[in-house]
Design an enzyme around this catalytic site. Structure first.
Site, PDB file in Angstrom:
ATOM      1  CE1 TYR A 127      -3.949   2.156   0.593  1.00  0.00           C
ATOM      2  CE2 TYR A 127      -2.757   3.042   2.479  1.00  0.00           C
ATOM      3  CZ  TYR A 127      -3.819   3.104   1.597  1.00  0.00           C
ATOM      4  OH  TYR A 127      -4.765   4.105   1.724  1.00  0.00           O
ATOM      5  CB  ALA A 186       5.131   0.384  -2.864  1.00  0.00           C
ATOM      6  CE  LYS A 207      -3.923   4.884  -1.722  1.00  0.00           C
ATOM      7  NZ  LYS A 207      -4.868   5.336  -2.769  1.00  0.00           N
TER       8      LYS A 207
END
Length: 276
Positions: free
Chosen positions: A167, A169, A171
């Site tokens: 998540y 990475a 975002k």
């Protein structure tokens, strides 16, 4: 009163609940014609119906944003109904957490695709109705209409977060995508910004002990975070509380509004001060 988004058409993904639903309703209240989309048809239809009941304009186009056929499908439905597109909000997503050594390839790929691959494909599918439409307006000697893309990021992307390698990475990746679109499409009066949310009251930060789940491709995924982690996160928020979906939607509306006409490539943190 005239709304800030009168005459504009907006697509909001993940709009069946939480931040997406609040965003769709707020944009409709400000005069936009909204295309409500969610993985689950029931919530998607319910939000669109609520908007229409309250005097706004909305249609529901449910679907899986990770489906390769979805971008063209939602663009076609939007243009068929409203004839144009001004605002694209890439909000859909979920979490599938795990510490690094226990994160599977399936976990990694699924989260990267929903938070990074899907927004890219939607932006690419919007080219005829945003970039090319603006070029045509310019060729006719007119100033292009205001258009914008708003991507949803997270404090997990900006600062990292234990247990969320996939998540975090994705975002952070959406930040790079946002800045690249801003640089490429700014000449066409198309702005692209991101909103990084912190502890907003959605399914993703509800106590994991409540047991809410989603099923993706036959895989049952537990949502939420442990209560003690949630308590610690809230203690680190200077405002001393979690945010509401409506407060989160306010940040999206700000970036879509005329008041942000000279803001592009920016990441707006809507976090109550978390992470400063």
């Amino acid at each position: 009163m005239k709304g800030m988004l009168d005459g504009q058409v907006a697509i909001v993904t993940g709009a069946g609940r939480g931040i997406g639903a609040a965003t769709a309703k707020l944009m409709a209240a400000q005069g936009a014609s909204v295309v409500v989309s969610d993985l689950d048809a029931g919530p998607s239809e319910a939000i669109a119906s609520e908007i229409r009941r309250d005097g706004g304009k909305a249609i529901s186009v449910p679907g899986d944003v990770t489906s390769l056929a979805f971008p063209e499908s939602i663009m076609n439905a939007t243009i068929e109904k409203y004839g144009m597109l001004h605002i694209l909000v890439n909000n859909a997503g979920y979490t599938w957490d795990g510490v690094i050594q226990k994160t599977t390839d399936e976990q990694w790929s699924a989260i990267i695709d929903v938070h990074l691959g899907a927004p890219f494909r939607l932006i690419r599918a919007a080219v005829p109705y945003m970039r090319e439409a603006a070029k045509a307006e310019m060729a006719a000697g007119a100033t292009p209409e205001p258009r914008c893309i708003i991507n949803v990021s997270s404090t997990s992307g900006l600062h990292g977060n234990a247990g969320q390698i996939n998540y975090a990475a994705a975002k952070m990746g959406i930040v790079g995508m946002t800045k690249t679109v801003a640089k490429e499409w700014g000449q066409f009066n198309i702005r692209c910004n991101a909103v990084a949310f912190g502890t907003i009251e959605t399914r993703l930060i509800q106590p994991k002990e409540e047991g809410e789940q989603i099923t993706m491709n036959g895989q049952v995924i537990q949502l939420g975070i442990p209560q003690h982690i949630r308590d610690m996160m809230t203690m680190m928020v200077p405002l001393g509380r979690t945010g509401t979906p409506e407060e989160a939607a306010g940040g999206v509306l700000l970036l879509a509004s005329p008041f942000a006409s000279y803001i592009t490539g920016h990441v707006l943190e809507v976090t109550g001060g978390f992470g400063i």
